[in-house]
Design an enzyme around this catalytic site. Sequence first.
Site, PDB file in Angstrom:
ATOM      1  N   GLN A  99     -35.106  66.718 -58.866  1.00 22.98           N
ATOM      2  CA  GLN A  99     -36.565  66.611 -58.983  1.00 22.98           C
ATOM      3  C   GLN A  99     -36.993  67.005 -60.394  1.00 22.98           C
ATOM      4  O   GLN A  99     -38.151  66.877 -60.763  1.00 22.98           O
ATOM      5  CB  GLN A  99     -37.256  67.530 -57.965  1.00 22.98           C
ATOM      6  CG  GLN A  99     -36.898  67.205 -56.522  1.00 22.98           C
ATOM      7  CD  GLN A  99     -37.366  68.286 -55.579  1.00 22.98           C
ATOM      8  OE1 GLN A  99     -38.510  68.289 -55.117  1.00 22.98           O
ATOM      9  NE2 GLN A  99     -36.490  69.243 -55.292  1.00 22.98           N
ATOM     10  N   ASN A 100     -36.041  67.522 -61.162  1.00 21.49           N
ATOM     11  CA  ASN A 100     -36.332  68.026 -62.494  1.00 21.49           C
ATOM     12  C   ASN A 100     -36.405  66.881 -63.506  1.00 21.49           C
ATOM     13  O   ASN A 100     -35.772  65.848 -63.331  1.00 21.49           O
ATOM     14  CB  ASN A 100     -35.258  69.035 -62.941  1.00 21.49           C
ATOM     15  CG  ASN A 100     -35.174  70.223 -61.995  1.00 21.49           C
ATOM     16  OD1 ASN A 100     -36.120  70.490 -61.246  1.00 21.49           O
ATOM     17  ND2 ASN A 100     -34.045  70.899 -62.001  1.00 21.49           N
ATOM     18  N   ASP A 102     -36.127  67.724 -66.902  1.00 24.28           N
ATOM     19  CA  ASP A 102     -35.742  68.375 -68.168  1.00 24.28           C
ATOM     20  C   ASP A 102     -34.466  67.813 -68.791  1.00 24.28           C
ATOM     21  O   ASP A 102     -34.128  68.177 -69.920  1.00 24.28           O
ATOM     22  CB  ASP A 102     -35.615  69.899 -67.960  1.00 24.28           C
ATOM     23  CG  ASP A 102     -34.633  70.255 -66.832  1.00 24.28           C
ATOM     24  OD1 ASP A 102     -34.910  71.215 -66.097  1.00 24.28           O
ATOM     25  OD2 ASP A 102     -33.607  69.562 -66.677  1.00 24.28           O
ATOM     26  N   HIS A 117     -38.126  62.277 -60.146  1.00 22.38           N
ATOM     27  CA  HIS A 117     -39.458  62.476 -60.732  1.00 22.38           C
ATOM     28  C   HIS A 117     -39.503  62.045 -62.192  1.00 22.38           C
ATOM     29  O   HIS A 117     -40.368  62.471 -62.947  1.00 22.38           O
ATOM     30  CB  HIS A 117     -39.888  63.945 -60.575  1.00 22.38           C
ATOM     31  CG  HIS A 117     -40.128  64.315 -59.141  1.00 22.38           C
ATOM     32  ND1 HIS A 117     -40.240  65.617 -58.702  1.00 22.38           N
ATOM     33  CD2 HIS A 117     -40.248  63.545 -58.030  1.00 22.38           C
ATOM     34  CE1 HIS A 117     -40.445  65.628 -57.392  1.00 22.38           C
ATOM     35  NE2 HIS A 117     -40.441  64.389 -56.954  1.00 22.38           N
ATOM     36  N   CYS A 125     -46.224  54.307 -73.781  1.00 21.97           N
ATOM     37  CA  CYS A 125     -47.612  53.958 -74.115  1.00 21.97           C
ATOM     38  C   CYS A 125     -48.162  53.088 -72.993  1.00 21.97           C
ATOM     39  O   CYS A 125     -47.564  52.058 -72.647  1.00 21.97           O
ATOM     40  CB  CYS A 125     -47.642  53.173 -75.430  1.00 21.97           C
ATOM     41  SG  CYS A 125     -49.275  52.505 -75.817  1.00 21.97           S
ATOM     42  N   CYS A 128     -49.193  49.427 -74.716  1.00 16.07           N
ATOM     43  CA  CYS A 128     -48.202  48.380 -75.066  1.00 16.07           C
ATOM     44  C   CYS A 128     -46.901  48.506 -74.299  1.00 16.07           C
ATOM     45  O   CYS A 128     -46.032  47.637 -74.376  1.00 16.07           O
ATOM     46  CB  CYS A 128     -47.920  48.426 -76.579  1.00 16.07           C
ATOM     47  SG  CYS A 128     -46.943  49.852 -77.113  1.00 16.07           S
ATOM     48  N   CYS A 152     -48.560  50.802 -81.385  1.00 14.95           N
ATOM     49  CA  CYS A 152     -49.787  49.992 -81.327  1.00 14.95           C
ATOM     50  C   CYS A 152     -51.042  50.811 -81.581  1.00 14.95           C
ATOM     51  O   CYS A 152     -52.153  50.303 -81.545  1.00 14.95           O
ATOM     52  CB  CYS A 152     -49.901  49.319 -79.952  1.00 14.95           C
ATOM     53  SG  CYS A 152     -50.374  50.461 -78.634  1.00 14.95           S
ATOM     54  N   GLY A 190     -31.999  75.378 -55.657  1.00 14.23           N
ATOM     55  CA  GLY A 190     -33.146  75.714 -56.512  1.00 14.23           C
ATOM     56  C   GLY A 190     -34.383  74.891 -56.275  1.00 14.23           C
ATOM     57  O   GLY A 190     -35.070  74.501 -57.224  1.00 14.23           O
ATOM     58  N   SER A 192     -37.943  74.565 -53.532  1.00  9.28           N
ATOM     59  CA  SER A 192     -38.716  75.132 -52.410  1.00  9.28           C
ATOM     60  C   SER A 192     -38.830  74.119 -51.272  1.00  9.28           C
ATOM     61  O   SER A 192     -39.307  74.457 -50.189  1.00  9.28           O
ATOM     62  CB  SER A 192     -40.122  75.515 -52.891  1.00  9.28           C
ATOM     63  OG  SER A 192     -40.782  74.365 -53.441  1.00  9.28           O
TER      64      SER A 192
HETATM   65  N1  APR Z   1     -31.568  80.160 -58.753  1.00 14.45           N
HETATM   66  C1  APR Z   1     -31.855  79.527 -57.575  1.00 14.45           C
HETATM   67  N2  APR Z   1     -33.119  79.320 -57.118  1.00 14.45           N
HETATM   68  C2  APR Z   1     -34.122  79.764 -57.895  1.00 14.45           C
HETATM   69  C3  APR Z   1     -33.915  80.448 -59.130  1.00 14.45           C
HETATM   70  C4  APR Z   1     -32.564  80.637 -59.538  1.00 14.45           C
HETATM   71  N3  APR Z   1     -32.259  81.280 -60.683  1.00 14.45           N
HETATM   72  N4  APR Z   1     -35.135  80.773 -59.646  1.00 14.45           N
HETATM   73  C5  APR Z   1     -36.063  80.314 -58.778  1.00 14.45           C
HETATM   74  N5  APR Z   1     -35.462  79.720 -57.727  1.00 14.45           N
HETATM   75  C6  APR Z   1     -36.070  79.058 -56.575  1.00 14.45           C
HETATM   76  C7  APR Z   1     -37.434  79.578 -56.186  1.00 14.45           C
HETATM   77  O1  APR Z   1     -37.303  80.630 -55.252  1.00 14.45           O
HETATM   78  C8  APR Z   1     -38.079  78.347 -55.549  1.00 14.45           C
HETATM   79  O2  APR Z   1     -37.879  78.331 -54.145  1.00 14.45           O
HETATM   80  O3  APR Z   1     -36.263  77.715 -56.939  1.00 14.45           O
HETATM   81  C9  APR Z   1     -37.333  77.175 -56.166  1.00 14.45           C
HETATM   82  C10 APR Z   1     -38.196  76.341 -57.096  1.00 14.45           C
HETATM   83  O4  APR Z   1     -39.203  75.757 -56.311  1.00 14.45           O
HETATM   84  P1  APR Z   1     -40.400  74.986 -57.045  1.00 14.45           P
HETATM   85  O5  APR Z   1     -40.888  75.805 -58.189  1.00 14.45           O
HETATM   86  O6  APR Z   1     -41.349  74.575 -55.977  1.00 14.45           O
HETATM   87  O7  APR Z   1     -39.697  73.714 -57.691  1.00 14.45           O
HETATM   88  P2  APR Z   1     -39.306  72.356 -56.974  1.00 14.45           P
HETATM   89  O8  APR Z   1     -38.890  72.605 -55.555  1.00 14.45           O
HETATM   90  O9  APR Z   1     -38.349  71.694 -57.872  1.00 14.45           O
HETATM   91  O10 APR Z   1     -40.706  71.563 -56.986  1.00 14.45           O
HETATM   92  C11 APR Z   1     -40.678  70.230 -56.563  1.00 14.45           C
HETATM   93  O11 APR Z   1     -42.981  69.970 -57.270  1.00 14.45           O
HETATM   94  O12 APR Z   1     -44.567  70.434 -58.860  1.00 14.45           O
HETATM   95  C12 APR Z   1     -43.733  69.463 -58.371  1.00 14.45           C
HETATM   96  O13 APR Z   1     -42.856  67.655 -59.567  1.00 14.45           O
HETATM   97  C13 APR Z   1     -42.761  69.046 -59.433  1.00 14.45           C
HETATM   98  O14 APR Z   1     -40.424  68.458 -59.213  1.00 14.45           O
HETATM   99  C14 APR Z   1     -41.407  69.421 -58.872  1.00 14.45           C
HETATM  100  C15 APR Z   1     -41.671  69.440 -57.377  1.00 14.45           C
END
Ligand code: APR
Length: 247
Positions: A99-100, A102, A117, A125, A128, A152, A190, A192
């Site tokens: 979902q990242n 980066d 994502h 742009c 264009c 453009c 990593g 939620s």
């Molecule tokens: N190692 C493992 N888990 C971690 C760490 C770590 N070092 N640090 C934080 N976390 C956990 C947090 O506890 C949290 O549950 O990673 C999770 C990150 O959750 P979010 O911040 O909600 O990120 P994500 O689930 O990727 O969000 C999904 O939401 O805002 C949109 O488009 C955005 O792609 C993103 C999507």
Amino acid sequence: MTAERAAELLRGARHGLALTGAGVSAESGIPTFRGEGGVWTRYDPVKVASIEAFLADPAEYWRVSKERGRVALAARPNPGHLALASLEQGGHLVAVVTQNTDGLHRDAGTRRLIELHGSGRTVECLTCGRTEPRADVQARLDVEMPPRCKHCGGAILKPTVVLFGEQMPAAATREAFELAAKTDVMLVVGTSLVVYPAAEVPLLALRSGARMIVVNAEATPFDALAEVVIHGRSGEVLPEIVRLIDG
Ligand code: APR
């Protein structure tokens, strides 16, 4: 016991699949969105990261995105990214779905990467349609806000990321769902797991009989469905699992 069980499942995986979220990049210095210190505890996502807000006020979007972009462009893969690349090289994962935006999985050596994502490494742009590297646009944000297209002169430059209200890229979504339906071991790291349709990936895997491993700093709504749940930092837990697999 739990890391050993995770290693056992991944060692025997014939079609392992990983889904990652912002938590896997936290140890690279990129703030997560939710949980402690998350970006959405400081900003309202609808106001700063929806397509409606972007089109209504691109300058406001870029003012918020500028800092996150600076941090993301300076970030380097951490041991968690490297461990996932190692699991793919060892044949224990066939792909990483993320979902990242980066780009750190690719920097770490992951070959089959599905960015649900989009990518924060390029900007397009809307006039264009041409793109340029985000790093080039980032360099001129101090003097050009919002940035204009260098091809453009168009006024609306948008990172090639999925904003709230936009569809996920069709090809990436299809590939992720097809892989999920075939996986036997689903490694979730990593995230939620509150944003859909990305969170459909592990649900599809479970429906196909996959065993699930969750590695996350705190509890997720899917923990009860997982065979293995490890609450910890992915930069520590994933390398430990790789060490246990390699023996
Ligand atoms: N190692 C493992 N888990 C971690 C760490 C770590 N070092 N640090 C934080 N976390 C956990 C947090 O506890 C949290 O549950 O990673 C999770 C990150 O959750 P979010 O911040 O909600 O990120 P994500 O689930 O990727 O969000 C999904 O939401 O805002 C949109 O488009 C955005 O792609 C993103 C999507």
